[in-house]
Design an enzyme around this catalytic site. Structure first.
Site, mmCIF file in Angstrom:
data_model
loop_
_atom_site.group_PDB
_atom_site.id
_atom_site.type_symbol
_atom_site.label_atom_id
_atom_site.label_comp_id
_atom_site.label_asym_id
_atom_site.label_seq_id
_atom_site.Cartn_x
_atom_site.Cartn_y
_atom_site.Cartn_z
ATOM 1 N N ASP A 1 -4.477 -1.932 -1.252
ATOM 2 C CA ASP A 1 -3.509 -2.415 -2.251
ATOM 3 C C ASP A 1 -2.311 -1.471 -2.406
ATOM 4 O O ASP A 1 -1.277 -1.883 -2.932
ATOM 5 C CB ASP A 1 -4.184 -2.572 -3.627
ATOM 6 N N MET B 1 -4.006 -10.342 -0.182
ATOM 7 C CA MET B 1 -4.698 -9.523 -1.198
ATOM 8 C C MET B 1 -3.738 -8.528 -1.847
ATOM 9 O O MET B 1 -2.558 -8.498 -1.526
ATOM 10 C CB MET B 1 -5.863 -8.782 -0.549
#
Ligand code: F6P
Length: 358
Positions: free
Chosen positions: A137, A179
């Site tokens: 991330d 994501m």
């Protein structure tokens, strides 16, 4: 004798093994003392319940290119770390007991945001901790980059590249959901790398009509298809106005599996166009680390090894302005690194004609 405990916690990513190998190789090659390595299994659980394996240099050989983590991992939420487990065990005390029982000199902890909160708590409790920033991330504060991120960008980019050709053939609108949890780094980078026409990220709430405007503008200029990269945490302007509680309630009632399907349904309904959704999901965390991450994680690991040799603890090894740096753990814990809506990369993307739906 130097006794080093090591664990990987939270969602896995590429280059966890490369980073651990970097630490161990550095320590073994440069320590004047004998070294023992205790690998705790499945994240903090291993430390809580005393589940570990004694490892040697051999265990770290041949793992530079291997995805996942040789130690296993699990999610042990910080939110409940101070609550007793189902048998009444005090988890923080249990971790300290394991540490002292094994007479460890330090813990090397590899993880993302939640992991760093617990690592900082252990530091406050008096344990010697060094951490390494992992996550696809890239949302960890105190470092410009986390390892795993570039590998995930590669995979998400390839996914969108594949979608490009089929979208062009059929003249369809395609959404690829990327994501990234609550931040848009992965979507922004993969979207730009693959020439996405629209990029929707949590930091820049979208207006569905603006998204449709872009699709129609492409239509008018002869492009029969549109590629939309949507972060899994993307949020509409309308929803962004809700309180946290109201938004959570809304999500509970959502009939679509994710935000991408909701956007697809809205575009389909408002324009009558054919829309398809692709979700590469956990593929983005899997497989071998890309060469960048192999080098990057090795460098971070090597610095962590150096810190252990120097008995320097209480830091995360980070990366700032192209330099490897040591960042105090108390500065890292509990902060999220988000994409600034006016960041230069966003402005440049806009100049390229990419719409953020704002
Ligand atoms: O933090 C990494 C990440 O892959 C996020 O991008 C995603 O939201 C989450 O983990 C998925 O978690 P899990 O593997 O527990 O489903």
């Amino acid at each position: 004798m130097k006794r080093i405990g090591m664990l990987t916690s939270g969602g896995d990513c590429q280059a966890l093994n490369a980073a651990m190998r970097g630490v161990v190789k550095t320590v073994l090659a440069n320590s004047k003392e004998n070294v023992e390595i205790y690998g705790f299994l499945d994240g903090y659980k291993g430390l809580i319940y005393g589940k570990f394996q004694m490892l040697t240099g051999r265990d770290f050989s041949g793992i530079l290119t291997k995805g996942g983590t040789i130690l296993g991992t699990s999610r042990t939420p910080f939110k409940t770390i101070q609550d007793p487990d189902e048998n009444g065990l005090n988890k923080v005390e249990a971790m300290k007991q394991t540490y002292y029982k094994l007479q460890l000199d330090c813990l090397v902890i590899l993880g993302g945001n939640g992991t760093h909160k617990t690592a900082n708590l252990l530091r406050e409790e008096g344990l010697n901790v060094v951490t390494l920033p992992k996550t696809i991330d890239n949302d960890l504060w105190g470092t410009d980059m986390t390892f795993g991120f570039q590998s995930a960008v590669n995979i998400a980019t390839e996914a969108i590249d594949c979608i490009h050709t089929t979208a062009a053939s059929h003249g369809r609108v395609f959404i690829v959901e990327v994501m990234g949890h609550k931040v848009g780094w992965l979507t922004l980078n993969a979207g730009m790398a693959s020439g996405a026409d629209i990029i929707l990220i949590p930091e820049i709430p979208y207006d569905i009509d603006k998204v449709i405007d872009k699709i129609e503008e492409r239509d008018r200029t002869g492009s029969r298809f549109t590629i939309i990269a949507v972060a899994e945490g993307a949020i509409s302007k309308k929803d962004a106005k809700l309180s946290k509680k109201e938004y959570k309630e809304k999500l509970k009632k959502r009939t679509h599996p994710s935000v991408s399907y909701e956007i697809a349904a809205q575009i389909q309904e408002k324009t009558g166009r054919e829309v398809r959704v692709t979700v590469p999901g956990h593929m983005q965390r899997g497989g071998s680390p890309c060469p960048y991450d192999r080098v990057f994680a090795s460098r971070l690991g090597s610095e962590a090894g150096k810190m252990i040799l120097d008995n320097q603890y209480g830091f995360m090894v980070g990366y700032k302005n192209r330099e490897i740096v040591r960042v105090p753990l108390e500065d890292v814990a509990g902060k999220l690194k988000m994409v600034a809506p006016d960041a230069s990369i966003v402005q440049e993307a806009k100049l390229l004609g990419i719409s953020f739906g704002d």
